[in-house]
Design a protein around this motif. Structure first.
Motif, PDB file in Angstrom:
ATOM      1  N   UNK A   1      13.923  74.347  51.598  1.00 22.39           N
ATOM      2  CA  UNK A   1      13.872  74.102  53.036  1.00 22.39           C
ATOM      3  C   UNK A   1      14.555  72.787  53.373  1.00 22.39           C
ATOM      4  N   UNK A   2      14.349  71.776  52.528  1.00 22.56           N
ATOM      5  CA  UNK A   2      15.030  70.493  52.743  1.00 22.56           C
ATOM      6  C   UNK A   2      16.537  70.678  52.642  1.00 22.56           C
ATOM      7  N   UNK A   3      16.982  71.446  51.629  1.00 25.00           N
ATOM      8  CA  UNK A   3      18.419  71.670  51.456  1.00 25.00           C
ATOM      9  C   UNK A   3      19.016  72.365  52.677  1.00 25.00           C
TER      10      UNK A   3
ATOM     11  N   UNK B   1      14.994  63.522  62.222  1.00 31.58           N
ATOM     12  CA  UNK B   1      15.261  62.087  62.123  1.00 31.58           C
ATOM     13  C   UNK B   1      14.681  61.529  60.831  1.00 31.58           C
ATOM     14  N   UNK B   2      13.464  61.958  60.485  1.00 29.74           N
ATOM     15  CA  UNK B   2      12.839  61.482  59.243  1.00 29.74           C
ATOM     16  C   UNK B   2      13.631  61.941  58.032  1.00 29.74           C
ATOM     17  N   UNK B   3      14.086  63.200  58.044  1.00 28.02           N
ATOM     18  CA  UNK B   3      14.890  63.711  56.939  1.00 28.02           C
ATOM     19  C   UNK B   3      16.192  62.935  56.826  1.00 28.02           C
ATOM     20  N   UNK B   4      16.832  62.665  57.942  1.00 26.05           N
ATOM     21  CA  UNK B   4      18.077  61.896  57.945  1.00 26.05           C
ATOM     22  C   UNK B   4      17.853  60.534  57.295  1.00 26.05           C
ATOM     23  N   UNK B   5      16.783  59.861  57.682  1.00 35.13           N
ATOM     24  CA  UNK B   5      16.519  58.531  57.134  1.00 35.13           C
ATOM     25  C   UNK B   5      16.200  58.599  55.639  1.00 35.13           C
ATOM     26  N   UNK B   6      15.373  59.574  55.249  1.00 36.12           N
ATOM     27  CA  UNK B   6      14.995  59.686  53.849  1.00 36.12           C
ATOM     28  C   UNK B   6      16.195  59.950  52.953  1.00 36.12           C
ATOM     29  N   UNK B   7      17.014  60.922  53.346  1.00 39.52           N
ATOM     30  CA  UNK B   7      18.098  61.356  52.471  1.00 39.52           C
ATOM     31  C   UNK B   7      19.331  60.475  52.578  1.00 39.52           C
ATOM     32  N   UNK B   8      19.699  60.075  53.790  1.00 36.35           N
ATOM     33  CA  UNK B   8      20.990  59.424  53.975  1.00 36.35           C
ATOM     34  C   UNK B   8      20.895  57.911  54.119  1.00 36.35           C
ATOM     35  N   UNK B   9      19.753  57.417  54.577  1.00 38.04           N
ATOM     36  CA  UNK B   9      19.606  55.971  54.704  1.00 38.04           C
ATOM     37  C   UNK B   9      18.890  55.381  53.487  1.00 38.04           C
ATOM     38  N   UNK B  10      17.803  56.026  53.063  1.00 38.17           N
ATOM     39  CA  UNK B  10      17.018  55.498  51.951  1.00 38.17           C
ATOM     40  C   UNK B  10      17.445  56.066  50.602  1.00 38.17           C
ATOM     41  N   UNK B  11      18.218  57.161  50.602  1.00 44.50           N
ATOM     42  CA  UNK B  11      18.682  57.751  49.354  1.00 44.50           C
ATOM     43  C   UNK B  11      17.595  58.404  48.532  1.00 44.50           C
ATOM     44  N   UNK B  12      16.546  58.882  49.197  1.00 45.80           N
ATOM     45  CA  UNK B  12      15.438  59.530  48.495  1.00 45.80           C
ATOM     46  C   UNK B  12      15.890  60.887  47.955  1.00 45.80           C
ATOM     47  N   UNK B  13      15.452  61.251  46.758  1.00 47.64           N
ATOM     48  CA  UNK B  13      15.812  62.543  46.168  1.00 47.64           C
ATOM     49  C   UNK B  13      15.217  63.678  46.993  1.00 47.64           C
TER      50      UNK B  13
ATOM     51  N   UNK C   1      11.109  66.400  50.185  1.00 51.50           N
ATOM     52  CA  UNK C   1      10.345  67.613  50.449  1.00 51.50           C
ATOM     53  C   UNK C   1       8.851  67.311  50.475  1.00 51.50           C
ATOM     54  N   UNK C   2       8.390  66.506  49.503  1.00 53.24           N
ATOM     55  CA  UNK C   2       6.978  66.130  49.450  1.00 53.24           C
ATOM     56  C   UNK C   2       6.585  65.325  50.683  1.00 53.24           C
ATOM     57  N   UNK C   3       7.429  64.377  51.073  1.00 56.92           N
ATOM     58  CA  UNK C   3       7.133  63.520  52.226  1.00 56.92           C
ATOM     59  C   UNK C   3       7.061  64.315  53.521  1.00 56.92           C
TER      60      UNK C   3
ATOM     61  N   UNK D   1      26.742  67.442  44.330  1.00 51.59           N
ATOM     62  CA  UNK D   1      26.554  66.097  43.817  1.00 51.59           C
ATOM     63  C   UNK D   1      27.722  65.196  44.162  1.00 51.59           C
ATOM     64  N   UNK D   2      28.903  65.776  44.379  1.00 51.36           N
ATOM     65  CA  UNK D   2      30.053  64.975  44.779  1.00 51.36           C
ATOM     66  C   UNK D   2      29.881  64.424  46.184  1.00 51.36           C
ATOM     67  N   UNK D   3      28.946  65.056  46.942  1.00 51.96           N
ATOM     68  CA  UNK D   3      28.639  64.536  48.276  1.00 51.96           C
ATOM     69  C   UNK D   3      27.125  64.578  48.452  1.00 51.96           C
ATOM     70  N   UNK D   4      26.408  63.900  47.550  1.00 48.63           N
ATOM     71  CA  UNK D   4      24.947  63.958  47.557  1.00 48.63           C
ATOM     72  C   UNK D   4      24.375  63.288  48.795  1.00 48.63           C
ATOM     73  N   UNK D   5      24.998  62.207  49.256  1.00 45.99           N
ATOM     74  CA  UNK D   5      24.516  61.539  50.455  1.00 45.99           C
ATOM     75  C   UNK D   5      25.681  61.065  51.285  1.00 45.99           C
ATOM     76  N   UNK D   6      25.423  60.815  52.561  1.00 41.32           N
ATOM     77  CA  UNK D   6      26.510  60.427  53.449  1.00 41.32           C
ATOM     78  C   UNK D   6      27.054  59.045  53.138  1.00 41.32           C
ATOM     79  N   UNK D   7      26.325  58.256  52.356  1.00 41.42           N
ATOM     80  CA  UNK D   7      26.806  56.907  52.073  1.00 41.42           C
ATOM     81  C   UNK D   7      27.568  56.836  50.763  1.00 41.42           C
ATOM     82  N   UNK D   8      27.690  57.966  50.045  1.00 42.66           N
ATOM     83  CA  UNK D   8      28.433  57.968  48.801  1.00 42.66           C
ATOM     84  C   UNK D   8      29.895  58.277  49.075  1.00 42.66           C
ATOM     85  N   UNK D   9      30.758  57.867  48.179  1.00 39.13           N
ATOM     86  CA  UNK D   9      32.177  58.108  48.350  1.00 39.13           C
ATOM     87  C   UNK D   9      32.692  58.977  47.219  1.00 39.13           C
TER      88      UNK D   9
END
Length: 209
Positions: free
Chosen positions: A170-172, A144-156, A161-163, A104-112
């Motif tokens: 598997x997503x992790x 690419x879709x996973x990258x956008x979902x998790x790191x650009x859009x911040x989707x949980x 995984x559903x998308x 959680x301390x590094x949940x996404x690439x855009x968090x600090x």
């Protein structure tokens, strides 16, 4: 289910009909074994239906990988073979959960965070934006879709995984692979050389500033 020589051969070849037969024959019995183990006190989180389903699907995903299919000799009861894989899945999940705080301390690439070594700030740099674009160009469509979902859009992770039609684990796993590859890519360009991957996050190496 009978494991004659022809069935075993077709199973190892990955014949869809045989894989479907194996799943139908063993999915429900495996689920019952896992639930029984949960109620006996082992891996109690499997009392949750979603946790049980995710573990079941991940077990079969691994069991049906080419190398794992080839390892089955047709003699050992397949239920025991599956339980061995399920046990490894559960142990791996337990290790991952021990590192949730770090994750959680590094949940996404855009968090600090103090541990990320200024990665969020670095990613705002225009030069690095160009490097990120080059990195994403080398990804498969799913990556690419996973990258956008998790790191650009911040989707949980559950929503991602559903998308993507995947389980959360598997997503992790794919997400960790992307983070590691991105770190290696940036380091090859002279950035973030004092960071390393640990668990699902990035941390500074000891002795660096």
């Amino acid at each position: 289910m009978e494991w004659d020589d022809d069935t075993l051969r077709r199973f190892r070849e990955g014949t869809p009909e045989v894989l479907a037969d194996v799943y139908r024959a063993h999915a429900e019995p495996l689920a019952r074994l896992l639930k029984a183990a949960a109620w006996r006190g082992a891996f109690t989180r499997l009392r949750n239906a979603m946790e049980l389903e995710n573990t079941l699907l991940e077990t079969f995903a691994r069991a049906f990988e080419p190398r794992t299919r080839a390892a089955y000799n047709g003699t050992r009861p397949y239920a025991h073979f599956l339980m061995g894989i399920a046990r490894n899945v559960l142990l791996e999940q337990s290790r991952e959960r021990e590192m949730v705080g770090r994750d959680e301390a590094f949940e996404g690439l855009t968090e600090s965070s103090p541990e990320d070594g200024g990665l969020a700030e670095l990613l705002e740099d225009r030069e690095v934006e160009a490097l990120l674009a080059a990195f994403k160009d080398g990804l498969s469509r799913e990556e690419h879709r996973l990258f956008e979902l998790r790191f650009a859009e911040g989707v949980a992770q559950e929503e991602a995984a559903t998308a993507l039609g995947l389980t959360r684990i598997q997503v992790r796993r794919r997400e960790f692979g992307l983070k590691s590859r991105l770190l290696g890519f940036l380091q090859s360009k002279g950035y973030l050389e004092d960071l390393e991957t640990q668990g699902w996050s990035f941390f500074r190496r000891r002795g660096t500033r």
